[in-house]
Design a protein around this motif. Structure first.
Motif, mmCIF file in Angstrom:
data_model
loop_
_atom_site.group_PDB
_atom_site.id
_atom_site.type_symbol
_atom_site.label_atom_id
_atom_site.label_comp_id
_atom_site.label_asym_id
_atom_site.label_seq_id
_atom_site.Cartn_x
_atom_site.Cartn_y
_atom_site.Cartn_z
ATOM 1 N N VAL A 1 0.507 -1.086 -0.238
ATOM 2 C CA VAL A 1 -0.376 0.066 -0.073
ATOM 3 C C VAL A 1 1.278 1.028 -0.117
ATOM 4 C CG1 VAL A 1 -1.932 -0.785 0.866
ATOM 5 C CG2 VAL A 1 -0.424 0.047 2.734
ATOM 6 N N LEU A 2 2.298 0.739 -0.086
ATOM 7 C CA LEU A 2 3.393 2.193 -0.199
ATOM 8 C C LEU A 2 3.035 3.143 -1.310
ATOM 9 C CD1 LEU A 2 5.175 3.931 2.000
ATOM 10 C CD2 LEU A 2 6.577 2.611 1.029
ATOM 11 N N ASP A 3 2.659 2.170 -2.123
ATOM 12 C CA ASP A 3 3.679 3.043 -3.859
ATOM 13 C C ASP A 3 2.095 3.006 -3.897
ATOM 14 O OD1 ASP A 3 3.476 3.952 -6.163
ATOM 15 O OD2 ASP A 3 5.095 1.821 -6.923
ATOM 16 N N VAL A 4 1.568 4.991 -4.131
ATOM 17 C CA VAL A 4 0.531 5.001 -4.464
ATOM 18 C C VAL A 4 0.372 5.528 -6.346
ATOM 19 C CG1 VAL A 4 -0.634 5.445 -2.554
ATOM 20 C CG2 VAL A 4 0.695 7.258 -3.624
ATOM 21 N N LYS B 1 -7.180 -13.541 3.675
ATOM 22 C CA LYS B 1 -6.413 -13.279 4.054
ATOM 23 C C LYS B 1 -5.619 -11.895 3.430
ATOM 24 C CE LYS B 1 -5.647 -15.854 8.248
ATOM 25 N NZ LYS B 1 -4.484 -15.806 9.637
ATOM 26 N N LEU B 2 -5.382 -10.833 3.249
ATOM 27 C CA LEU B 2 -4.651 -9.278 3.239
ATOM 28 C C LEU B 2 -4.005 -9.216 3.542
ATOM 29 C CD1 LEU B 2 -8.140 -7.386 1.305
ATOM 30 C CD2 LEU B 2 -6.373 -8.892 0.122
ATOM 31 N N LEU B 3 -2.223 -9.261 2.927
ATOM 32 C CA LEU B 3 -1.494 -8.482 3.658
ATOM 33 C C LEU B 3 -0.441 -7.923 3.903
ATOM 34 C CD1 LEU B 3 0.964 -9.390 6.316
ATOM 35 C CD2 LEU B 3 1.883 -10.949 4.521
ATOM 36 N N TYR B 4 -0.659 -6.265 4.170
ATOM 37 C CA TYR B 4 0.170 -5.302 4.439
ATOM 38 C C TYR B 4 1.321 -5.186 5.227
ATOM 39 C CZ TYR B 4 -4.407 -4.123 1.433
ATOM 40 O OH TYR B 4 -5.144 -4.103 0.787
ATOM 41 N N VAL B 5 2.562 -5.163 4.267
ATOM 42 C CA VAL B 5 3.641 -5.512 5.438
ATOM 43 C C VAL B 5 4.494 -4.022 5.142
ATOM 44 C CG1 VAL B 5 5.814 -6.582 6.294
ATOM 45 C CG2 VAL B 5 3.743 -7.301 4.890
ATOM 46 N N GLN B 6 5.166 -3.484 6.329
ATOM 47 C CA GLN B 6 5.248 -2.110 6.108
ATOM 48 C C GLN B 6 7.167 -2.848 6.738
ATOM 49 O OE1 GLN B 6 4.585 1.978 7.329
ATOM 50 N NE2 GLN B 6 2.066 0.778 7.973
ATOM 51 N N ARG C 1 -10.770 -2.913 4.310
ATOM 52 C CA ARG C 1 -11.569 -3.439 5.023
ATOM 53 C C ARG C 1 -13.023 -3.597 5.006
ATOM 54 N NH1 ARG C 1 -7.480 -1.769 8.428
ATOM 55 N NH2 ARG C 1 -6.413 -3.220 9.634
ATOM 56 N N GLN C 2 -13.412 -2.309 4.022
ATOM 57 C CA GLN C 2 -14.603 -1.831 4.167
ATOM 58 C C GLN C 2 -15.155 -2.788 2.847
ATOM 59 O OE1 GLN C 2 -14.734 2.509 3.920
ATOM 60 N NE2 GLN C 2 -13.867 2.412 6.430
ATOM 61 N N ASN C 3 -14.365 -2.572 1.608
ATOM 62 C CA ASN C 3 -14.790 -2.963 0.784
ATOM 63 C C ASN C 3 -14.585 -4.993 0.562
ATOM 64 O OD1 ASN C 3 -14.705 -0.508 -0.479
ATOM 65 N ND2 ASN C 3 -12.631 -0.745 -1.166
ATOM 66 N N ASN C 4 -14.171 -5.376 1.462
ATOM 67 C CA ASN C 4 -13.986 -6.637 1.871
ATOM 68 C C ASN C 4 -14.923 -7.433 3.241
ATOM 69 O OD1 ASN C 4 -13.051 -7.694 -0.986
ATOM 70 N ND2 ASN C 4 -11.774 -5.757 -0.497
ATOM 71 N N PRO C 5 -15.396 -7.135 3.990
ATOM 72 C CA PRO C 5 -16.301 -7.170 5.369
ATOM 73 C C PRO C 5 -15.195 -8.703 5.792
ATOM 74 C CG PRO C 5 -18.335 -7.256 4.121
ATOM 75 C CD PRO C 5 -16.967 -6.559 2.978
ATOM 76 N N ARG D 1 1.502 8.548 6.888
ATOM 77 C CA ARG D 1 1.275 7.347 7.743
ATOM 78 C C ARG D 1 -0.690 7.645 7.244
ATOM 79 N NH1 ARG D 1 4.125 4.841 10.526
ATOM 80 N NH2 ARG D 1 6.721 6.109 10.689
ATOM 81 N N GLU D 2 -1.791 8.201 7.418
ATOM 82 C CA GLU D 2 -3.093 8.812 7.561
ATOM 83 C C GLU D 2 -3.367 8.342 5.726
ATOM 84 O OE1 GLU D 2 -6.920 9.852 8.301
ATOM 85 O OE2 GLU D 2 -4.425 9.439 9.263
ATOM 86 N N ARG D 3 -2.728 8.019 5.155
ATOM 87 C CA ARG D 3 -2.787 7.327 3.263
ATOM 88 C C ARG D 3 -2.594 6.174 3.682
ATOM 89 N NH1 ARG D 3 0.577 5.544 -0.156
ATOM 90 N NH2 ARG D 3 1.597 6.744 0.928
ATOM 91 N N ILE D 4 -2.072 5.959 4.558
ATOM 92 C CA ILE D 4 -2.230 3.869 4.668
ATOM 93 C C ILE D 4 -2.916 3.481 5.265
ATOM 94 C CG2 ILE D 4 -0.304 2.112 5.203
ATOM 95 C CD1 ILE D 4 2.008 3.356 4.655
ATOM 96 N N ARG D 5 -3.407 4.162 6.591
ATOM 97 C CA ARG D 5 -4.162 3.343 7.355
ATOM 98 C C ARG D 5 -5.158 3.831 6.828
ATOM 99 N NH1 ARG D 5 -8.288 5.879 10.306
ATOM 100 N NH2 ARG D 5 -8.004 7.816 9.620
#
Length: 297
Positions: free
Chosen positions: A12-15, A42-47, A70-74, A59-63
């Motif tokens: 999710v870092l590269d936008v 499970k979706l894994l996002y690693v920083q 989470r909202q798109n894939n409950p 950080r806010e963008r990543i959050r």
């Protein structure tokens, strides 16, 4: 096929527009197959630790990206981790319950650009126990729910686990399997025979015998697939200069959902294998490549 959970590793870092599009495609491919297999996800996002110095806006963008996931894939569990992506993937692979498949992308890049979607993919493919689905740079859309499964085989033990997995997958998806064999493999075996006999000469009779045995082996495999209720056929490529060229050329013809192929286990040889065949195949395949270890640890 057992509905173990599917682990989708994403970045999710590269936008940048291209990266966001690739990220979405990786999720589509993983979620699409998981839906068909009725498997949890499970979706894994690693920083990485080097990202500790990220600005608050980043950080806010990543959050927000994680919250949106989470909202798109409950029904999908989002796992946020910090550390080395490879270590985190293998940590989950070795945690009970283990994933049934790991899904990730590969951009086929070099240097620093290969950090997450390049070198990580190669390291995971090289060492993972479970099947790995890699979305290579030539894949531009997720597979549909109809289509054949292409299985690259060299007719040796190196392909047996890939063939067995493809059979189970085909039964679960109600798909047809096409076994692809390159005659380059026959020449490779003939070269080995010649080397063992102390001669560089490969006579036509030996090649013809090997071709005949290869044809016989393919027919036998097709029959075994059909006995297990899976429609199966085979193709022999006589024109390509390498197995990798034959495989990628076949994937471009359309009508295939996935490419399934085997790799060797962890050894010095695997580096050469990944360099000459698997890496180039993943880089050039127009469909997702599912890689199966040829032997267990």
């Amino acid at each position: 096929m057992a509905s173990k959970y599917m682990l989708i590793a994403d970045d999710v870092l590269d936008v940048t527009p291209g990266a966001k599009k690739r990220s979405e495609l990786i999720r589509q491919c993983g979620l699409g197959l998981a839906t068909q297999l009725k498997a949890p996800v499970k979706l894994l996002y690693v920083q990485n630790p080097i990202d500790i110095t990220l600005k608050s806006a980043d950080r806010e963008r990543i959050r927000k990206s994680l919250d949106m996931a989470r909202q798109n894939n409950p029904k999908v569990q989002v796992v946020e981790a910090y550390g080395n992506p490879v270590d985190e993937i293998f940590r989950l692979e070795n945690t009970s319950p283990a994933p049934g498949m790991i899904v990730l992308g590969s951009q086929g890049k070099k240097g620093l650009e290969r950090f997450f979607l390049g070198s990580v993919a190669e390291e995971v493919v090289r060492n993972a126990i479970v099947p790995i689905m890699v979305i290579g740079p030539k894949v531009i859309k997720a597979p549909t729910d109809k289509g054949k499964i292409l299985v690259a085989t060299d007719l040796t033990n190196n392909s047996r686990r890939a063939e067995a997995y493809a059979k189970r997958l085909a039964k679960a998806l109600k798909a047809e399997v096409v076994l692809l064999y390159s005659s380059v493999e026959t020449l490779r075996i003939a070269d080995q025979y010649a080397a063992m006999s102390g001669t560089n000469f490969i006579d036509e009779g030996t090649i013809n015998t090997l071709n005949s045995k290869s044809l016989e082996a393919l027919k036998k495999k097709v029959k075994l697939f059909k006995v297990d209720g899976v429609k199966c056929s085979f193709k022999i490529d006589d024109n390509s200069a390498s197995s990798q060229v034959a495989i990628t050329a076949e994937t471009s013809k359309g009508g295939y959902q996935y490419l399934v192929m085997g790799t060797h286990g962890r050894s010095s040889f695997v580096k050469a294998f990944l360099g000459s065949t698997a890496r180039d195949t993943i880089k050039n395949s127009s469909i997702p490549t599912i890689v199966i270890r040829s032997n267990s640890k």
